[in-house]
Scaffold this active site. Structure first.
Site, PDB file in Angstrom:
ATOM      1  N   TYR A 136       0.923  -1.228  -0.002  1.00 57.67           N
ATOM      2  CA  TYR A 136       0.063  -0.019   0.132  1.00 57.67           C
ATOM      3  C   TYR A 136       0.946   1.226   0.012  1.00 57.67           C
ATOM      4  O   TYR A 136       1.797   1.372   1.011  1.00 57.67           O
ATOM      5  CB  TYR A 136      -0.972  -0.029   1.154  1.00 57.67           C
ATOM      6  CG  TYR A 136      -2.028   1.311   1.173  1.00 57.67           C
ATOM      7  CD1 TYR A 136      -3.252   0.764   0.468  1.00 57.67           C
ATOM      8  CD2 TYR A 136      -1.711   2.361   1.288  1.00 57.67           C
ATOM      9  CE1 TYR A 136      -4.066   2.009   0.452  1.00 57.67           C
ATOM     10  CE2 TYR A 136      -2.472   3.528   1.485  1.00 57.67           C
ATOM     11  CZ  TYR A 136      -3.835   3.126   0.717  1.00 57.67           C
ATOM     12  OH  TYR A 136      -4.752   4.119   0.537  1.00 57.67           O
ATOM     13  N   SER A 243       5.828   8.755  14.169  1.00 60.41           N
ATOM     14  CA  SER A 243       7.140   8.420  14.037  1.00 60.41           C
ATOM     15  C   SER A 243       7.830   9.014  15.281  1.00 60.41           C
ATOM     16  O   SER A 243       7.576   9.860  16.003  1.00 60.41           O
ATOM     17  CB  SER A 243       7.758   9.431  12.844  1.00 60.41           C
ATOM     18  OG  SER A 243       7.264   9.162  11.560  1.00 60.41           O
ATOM     19  N   GLN A 265      11.658  14.398  12.752  1.00 61.95           N
ATOM     20  CA  GLN A 265      10.468  13.536  12.885  1.00 61.95           C
ATOM     21  C   GLN A 265       9.234  14.425  13.369  1.00 61.95           C
ATOM     22  O   GLN A 265       8.352  14.115  12.896  1.00 61.95           O
ATOM     23  CB  GLN A 265      11.070  12.509  13.956  1.00 61.95           C
ATOM     24  CG  GLN A 265      11.955  11.603  13.922  1.00 61.95           C
ATOM     25  CD  GLN A 265      11.638  10.767  12.604  1.00 61.95           C
ATOM     26  OE1 GLN A 265      10.661  10.095  12.224  1.00 61.95           O
ATOM     27  NE2 GLN A 265      12.514  10.941  11.483  1.00 61.95           N
ATOM     28  N   HIS A 268       6.905  15.260  10.688  1.00 60.68           N
ATOM     29  CA  HIS A 268       5.848  14.087   9.993  1.00 60.68           C
ATOM     30  C   HIS A 268       4.610  14.612  10.257  1.00 60.68           C
ATOM     31  O   HIS A 268       3.730  14.706   9.293  1.00 60.68           O
ATOM     32  CB  HIS A 268       6.114  12.982  10.649  1.00 60.68           C
ATOM     33  CG  HIS A 268       7.084  12.185   9.720  1.00 60.68           C
ATOM     34  ND1 HIS A 268       7.213  11.713   8.324  1.00 60.68           N
ATOM     35  CD2 HIS A 268       8.658  11.851  10.387  1.00 60.68           C
ATOM     36  CE1 HIS A 268       8.177  11.227   8.116  1.00 60.68           C
ATOM     37  NE2 HIS A 268       8.969  11.042   9.055  1.00 60.68           N
ATOM     38  N   GLU A 333      11.725   4.092  17.814  1.00 55.02           N
ATOM     39  CA  GLU A 333      11.746   3.649  16.608  1.00 55.02           C
ATOM     40  C   GLU A 333      13.326   3.885  16.022  1.00 55.02           C
ATOM     41  O   GLU A 333      13.737   2.973  15.406  1.00 55.02           O
ATOM     42  CB  GLU A 333      10.838   4.393  15.726  1.00 55.02           C
ATOM     43  CG  GLU A 333      10.649   4.235  14.189  1.00 55.02           C
ATOM     44  CD  GLU A 333       9.799   5.096  13.709  1.00 55.02           C
ATOM     45  OE1 GLU A 333       9.570   4.665  12.385  1.00 55.02           O
ATOM     46  OE2 GLU A 333       9.393   6.108  13.946  1.00 55.02           O
ATOM     47  N   HIS A 334      13.618   5.228  16.341  1.00 58.15           N
ATOM     48  CA  HIS A 334      14.957   5.729  15.925  1.00 58.15           C
ATOM     49  C   HIS A 334      15.663   6.288  17.063  1.00 58.15           C
ATOM     50  O   HIS A 334      15.217   7.009  17.887  1.00 58.15           O
ATOM     51  CB  HIS A 334      14.987   6.934  14.903  1.00 58.15           C
ATOM     52  CG  HIS A 334      13.994   6.676  13.706  1.00 58.15           C
ATOM     53  ND1 HIS A 334      12.688   7.373  13.399  1.00 58.15           N
ATOM     54  CD2 HIS A 334      14.317   6.026  12.550  1.00 58.15           C
ATOM     55  CE1 HIS A 334      12.116   6.879  12.337  1.00 58.15           C
ATOM     56  NE2 HIS A 334      13.080   6.152  11.677  1.00 58.15           N
ATOM     57  N   ASP A 367      16.173   6.976   6.525  1.00 58.01           N
ATOM     58  CA  ASP A 367      15.016   7.013   5.863  1.00 58.01           C
ATOM     59  C   ASP A 367      15.133   6.818   4.323  1.00 58.01           C
ATOM     60  O   ASP A 367      14.041   6.410   3.881  1.00 58.01           O
ATOM     61  CB  ASP A 367      14.381   8.408   6.256  1.00 58.01           C
ATOM     62  CG  ASP A 367      13.737   8.644   7.528  1.00 58.01           C
ATOM     63  OD1 ASP A 367      13.469   7.573   8.255  1.00 58.01           O
ATOM     64  OD2 ASP A 367      13.221   9.864   7.896  1.00 58.01           O
ATOM     65  N   HIS A 426      -2.733 -40.705  19.128  1.00 57.82           N
ATOM     66  CA  HIS A 426      -1.404 -40.335  18.960  1.00 57.82           C
ATOM     67  C   HIS A 426      -0.237 -41.348  19.446  1.00 57.82           C
ATOM     68  O   HIS A 426       0.775 -41.619  18.659  1.00 57.82           O
ATOM     69  CB  HIS A 426      -1.065 -39.243  19.896  1.00 57.82           C
ATOM     70  CG  HIS A 426      -1.574 -37.736  19.472  1.00 57.82           C
ATOM     71  ND1 HIS A 426      -3.074 -37.580  19.089  1.00 57.82           N
ATOM     72  CD2 HIS A 426      -0.992 -36.618  18.829  1.00 57.82           C
ATOM     73  CE1 HIS A 426      -2.863 -36.330  18.489  1.00 57.82           C
ATOM     74  NE2 HIS A 426      -1.834 -35.790  18.498  1.00 57.82           N
TER      75      HIS A 426
END
Length: 436
Positions: A136, A243, A265, A268, A333-334, A367, A426
């Site tokens: 997407y 972000s 960031q 964003h 995240e970063h 990025d 079994h």
């Protein structure tokens, strides 16, 4: 330490710091009842009506007068044409980025393996790529060619046979950079559909859109909500939050650099989060001054200012060891280690999506073109999850090939355990293979 009008100041040694940090990090992936119900209705409609539903939604949401699904398909030739529509500089940048992303992800390739036990029993693991992956991509004025590279290239390196991209073209707005990136990344098919309806089409298939095995890529709240609902029918990459960047600095990096890294960031969206940790209180003052000075120079100043005010922070820590403790709690995240010896600090970092080492390694390089994937865990999920990679587009099958002797010995063990669970079939299945 006094607060600035732009970004709050915190002290990691304050008695209520834990509570303050929890409040700062708090974020919920909200999908209100109306959005959720609307998405469920769209998914149901696409499942029932297929292409006809996609055409209707495209007319409604994208304001396009389409007559058939052929109007919503970009053939490979159109992607190649996009390469001639962009500038030479843009094409060169895309090609360099793609080359670096591909080279990095080729290192993630895993091979099938097996070993043989003394009695001849063979055990192993078979690595197989997914058949189809869906990508997407936001459309219209939004331009995310880097996301095309980061999502499609690992799939291709993994050996996925067909990568299907969906990208809306509201009011006929076509982003040539996105199409050019698709051509360079090797995307196989492109449909100009978007929203929850595109996610539903990829998950369940229509007369024209093939059903895929996994859906990746960013989107708005409708896309994210749809991904939640189709998970299980298909795999998804993640439900991404806002972000984030966390910078640890020893006070020796240019404060303007650090301020701009925080902005990278914050610009964003208003929910993005930018945090700086430093044991140098005077340096925090300098960064605060740089923020005040440089913020008006941003094209997205209003967004960045809101992000910094609502979710940003400059945090004083007593030393780099405490900075590592706070960083691991945040699980960003970063993470930038803008310090003299990042290698020495690296072993103390347990939770981070991507780690940027040293004063010269801006998060922005990751990025676009450093090579590692920019699809990263957010909202603390780096505690248990990883960046998107080749392994996300492959699956593993166990291989078990028992010799006669191996089956006999294992059968004795299985029999005891199976009867202990009252699973007679079994046990007897295993016992049949026990040698007399």
């Amino acid at each position: 330490m006094t607060d600035t009008s732009v970004i709050r100041r915190l002290d990691a040694n304050a008695s209520d710091f834990s509570r303050q940090l929890d409040q700062l990090l708090s974020w919920e992936s909200v999908s209100d009842t109306s959005v959720n119900q609307r998405v469920l209705d769209i998914i149901s409609n696409v499942r029932q009506r297929g292409d006809a539903a996609l055409i209707d939604y495209t007319r409604q949401f994208d304001q396009l007068d389409v007559q058939s699904m052929q109007d919503l398909i970009f053939p490979r030739e159109r992607l190649e044409q996009a390469l001639t529509e962009i500038t030479d500089e843009q094409r060169h940048a895309l090609e360099i980025a793609a080359k670096r992303v591909r080279a990095y992800h080729e290192h993630q390739q895993q091979d099938s393996w097996r070993y043989t036990e003394a009695d001849g029993t063979i055990l192993g693991q078979k690595i197989t790529p997914l058949d189809k992956a869906g990508l997407y991509v936001p459309g219209g004025k939004a331009s995310y060619p880097s996301s095309v590279l980061m999502n499609a290239i690992p799939a291709k390196v993994a050996g996925v046979n067909e990568v299907v991209m969906v990208v809306p073209t509201p009011r006929g707005e076509v982003n040539e950079l996105v199409l050019a990136a698709a051509a360079i990344a090797g995307v196989d098919r492109v449909f100009t559909i978007g929203g929850a309806q595109a996610i539903a089409a990829l998950a369940y298939g229509t007369e024209s859109v093939p059903a895929v095995d996994k859906i990746v890529g960013p989107g708005n709240i409708y896309v994210a909500t749809a991904k939640r609902h189709v998970f299980g029918k298909v795999g998804i990459d993640m439900i991404a939050g806002p972000s984030e960047i966390l910078v640890i600095c020893d006070g020796q990096t240019d404060p303007d650099w650090i301020a701009m890294d925080l902005f990278s960031q914050a610009e964003h969206d208003e929910q993005a989060q930018s945090i700086l940790l430093s044991p140098d209180a005077a340096f925090l003052d300098k960064v605060a001054a740089s923020i005040e000075k440089l913020l008006p120079s941003l094209e997205r100043e209003t967004i960045a200012r809101t992000s910094l005010r609502e979710r940003g922070a400059l945090i004083w820590v007593k030393d780099l060891a405490q900075a590592a403790e706070v960083a691991n709690r945040i699980a960003p995240e970063h993470l930038e280690l803008s310090i003299a010896d990042p290698e020495a600090m690296l072993p103390t970092i347990r939770h981070a999506g991507a780690i940027f080492m040293g004063r010269y390694t801006a998060e922005a390089l990751g990025d676009y073109c450093a090579g590692p994937n920019h699809v990263l865990p957010t909202s603390g999920t780096a505690r248990y999850s990883s960046p998107l990679g080749v392994y996300d587009f492959q699956k593993r099958s166990s291989i078990i090939n028992c010799s006669r002797d191996g089956a006999s010995e294992l059968g004795k063990v299985a029999s005891v355990l199976a009867r202990g669970e009252s699973l007679t079939a079994h046990a007897r299945s295993a016992e049949y293979r026990i040698k007399e």
